[in-house]
Design an enzyme around this catalytic site. Structure first.
Site, mmCIF file in Angstrom:
data_model
loop_
_atom_site.group_PDB
_atom_site.id
_atom_site.type_symbol
_atom_site.label_atom_id
_atom_site.label_comp_id
_atom_site.label_asym_id
_atom_site.label_seq_id
_atom_site.Cartn_x
_atom_site.Cartn_y
_atom_site.Cartn_z
ATOM 1 N N SER A 1 0.834 -1.206 0.000
ATOM 2 C CA SER A 1 0.000 0.000 0.000
ATOM 3 C C SER A 1 0.869 1.256 0.000
ATOM 4 O O SER A 1 0.549 2.250 -0.647
ATOM 5 C CB SER A 1 -0.925 -0.001 1.210
ATOM 6 O OG SER A 1 -0.170 0.102 2.398
ATOM 7 N N ARG B 1 0.274 3.650 -3.094
ATOM 8 C CA ARG B 1 -0.351 4.951 -2.825
ATOM 9 C C ARG B 1 0.428 6.072 -3.524
ATOM 10 O O ARG B 1 -0.134 6.890 -4.244
ATOM 11 C CB ARG B 1 -0.404 5.211 -1.327
ATOM 12 C CG ARG B 1 -1.029 6.569 -0.978
ATOM 13 C CD ARG B 1 -1.010 6.848 0.493
ATOM 14 N NE ARG B 1 -1.681 5.803 1.256
ATOM 15 C CZ ARG B 1 -1.050 4.908 1.979
ATOM 16 N NH1 ARG B 1 0.270 4.925 2.059
ATOM 17 N NH2 ARG B 1 -1.718 3.977 2.628
ATOM 18 N N ASN C 1 -0.943 7.981 -6.963
ATOM 19 C CA ASN C 1 -1.181 9.421 -6.961
ATOM 20 C C ASN C 1 -0.361 10.127 -8.019
ATOM 21 O O ASN C 1 -0.868 10.978 -8.760
ATOM 22 C CB ASN C 1 -0.848 10.006 -5.582
ATOM 23 C CG ASN C 1 -2.050 9.990 -4.667
ATOM 24 O OD1 ASN C 1 -2.957 10.792 -4.806
ATOM 25 N ND2 ASN C 1 -2.077 9.036 -3.753
#
Lengths: 156, 279
Positions: free
Chosen positions: B208, B212, B216
């Site tokens: 994660s 992440r 993004n």
């Protein structure tokens, strides 16, 4: 978008960078920060101390001024008293001196008077003698008037 | 652009392809297109990602080392002031989330924050300029934002994961660490189920963390590329695109800082969990 050996390269680079930061970047900066914090704390403490000392000094100065004022007042009052005393004293001595001078002057006057009297007495004798001489010359009879002259001399 | 395909799909695909060096059909060399890069397998390297990430990392270390070398406890100069501001900010947030004492956590957090921020920052450079310059020099593909390459983000997060494992074993022992995975949340006799649950939790951390940041930045880059596509649609579309680009870039300043901060904070939190005795 494929997974490949870039992962390994990136990991190695990452670990090297972290090691470098840990060794050469982080400690000097943290040291500087800690040191500055201590310096500031010290400065603040010193300022506090200074303020405290200043207050103490102010108090002491006020006390000293008070004391000095008191002393000055005391000295002035003593001086005034002394001045009065001196004036009184000098008045006293002046009076004494005056009296003394008067006494001396009187004595001198008396002396002068006595001397003048003696002088006068001598002169009168001379005059009387001269007068008697003239009278005797005219009357020729010196002895007749002897009693009179004797009486005159005794009376002066 | 020199060799850029003319279609929109081709343009986008071109922008999303790394400059990959590996074994091609012709021997070792750069991949000539995305498919060839994909066929290279694991033993290939994204030269552009490595170049920019290491370059930015060296830039960060050089700039901060300059400040550290002349660091003084008297009134600091402008650059030192700025560096101190960042270091203090990192130190405060590390103290906030890391309960133990460890000389490595602060520098680790600082490196992650500044480095990731710099890599994200490349996103704000206009998408076409640097690749165009590179194409003039004969470099076909160039992605200048390292964090839009999952290799980079996973490289970071897996390193963090290794540190998490190391500190878990160091502080809890192998037994303690295993116990934490196997003996909760359910009683001991359900150890296999616990292991599956906790194992997923453990693995989810680095995955994660990497996804992440990658997601993004990849999405942000994609939007920049799509906006850049509008410039070829006439004056009106071009002006509209210009406004959009400006707005998105301003918004993106927030995102790149936030993502760098999140990556750093989560790293610190994971390491904190690793160093703590479980109650």
């Amino acid at each position: 978008m494929n997974f490949n050996a870039t992962i390994i390269g990136q990991s190695i680079a990452f670990l090297v960078f972290v090691w470098f930061t840990m060794k050469f970047v982080w400690p000097p900066i943290m040291n500087a920060l800690t040191e500055r914090r201590e310096k500031i704390a010290e400065g603040l403490a010193a300022a506090d101390r200074g303020k405290h000392e200043q207050a103490l000094g102010q108090k002491k100065a006020t006390e000293t001024i008070q004391e000095a004022k008191q002393q000055a007042a005391e000295i002035i009052s003593r001086a005034e008293k002394r001045a009065v005393e001196i004036v009184e004293e000098s008045k006293h001595t002046a009076r004494e001196e005056g009296e003394r001078l008067i006494v001396a002057a009187q004595a001198q006057i008396e002396q002068e008077v006595n001397r003048a009297r003696e002088d006068l007495r001598g002169r009168v004798v001379e005059i009387a003698t001269a007068g008697a001489g003239r009278i005797l010359k005219r009357e020729l009879d010196a002895t007749a008037n002897d009693d009179l002259i004797q009486d005159l001399v005794a009376r002066i | 652009m020199a060799n850029a395909p003319e279609t929109s799909a081709g343009y986008i695909k071109h922008h999303l392809t790394n400059l990959t060096y590996g074994q091609t059909d012709r021997g070792w060399g750069f991949a000539e297109n995305a498919d060839e890069a994909a066929q290279m397998g694991f033993w290939a390297i994204n030269v552009d990602s490595m170049l920019f990430s290491v370059g930015l990392g060296v830039l960060f270390l050089w700039a901060f080392r300059m400040a550290a070398k002349t660091a003084t406890s008297d009134s600091p100069g402008g650059w030192q002031n700025f560096v101190e501001w960042i270091v203090e900010f990192i130190d405060t947030s590390v103290r906030g989330s890391f309960s133990g004492k460890n000389a490595m956590i602060g520098p680790l957090a600082l490196t992650i924050f500044v480095w990731v921020f710099l890599m994200n920052f490349m996103d704000l450079l206009a998408v076409d300029h640097v690749p165009y310059l590179a194409s003039l020099l004969g470099v076909e593909y160039l992605k200048i934002v390292p964090t839009t390459d999952p290799n980079i983000t996973f490289g970071l997060s897996l390193s963090v994961f290794v540190l998490v494992l190391y500190y878990s074993v160091k502080f809890k022992g192998v037994g303690g660490f295993f116990g934490e995975l196997a003996f909760q949340p359910f009683p001991k006799f359900m150890a296999p189920i616990n292991l599956i649950l906790e194992g997923v939790t453990l693995i989810a951390k680095p995955v994660s963390l990497a996804l992440r940041l990658f997601g993004n930045m990849y999405a942000g880059e994609m939007i920049f590329i799509l906006i850049a596509l509008m410039y070829s649609g006439g004056i009106a579309m071009g002006l509209f695109g210009g406004v959009l680009q400006l707005g998105w870039a301003i918004f993106h300043i927030l995102i790149i800082t936030l993502q760098a901060f999140i990556f750093m904070t989560l790293t610190v939190v994971y390491l904190d969990m690793a160093c703590q005795e479980h109650h």
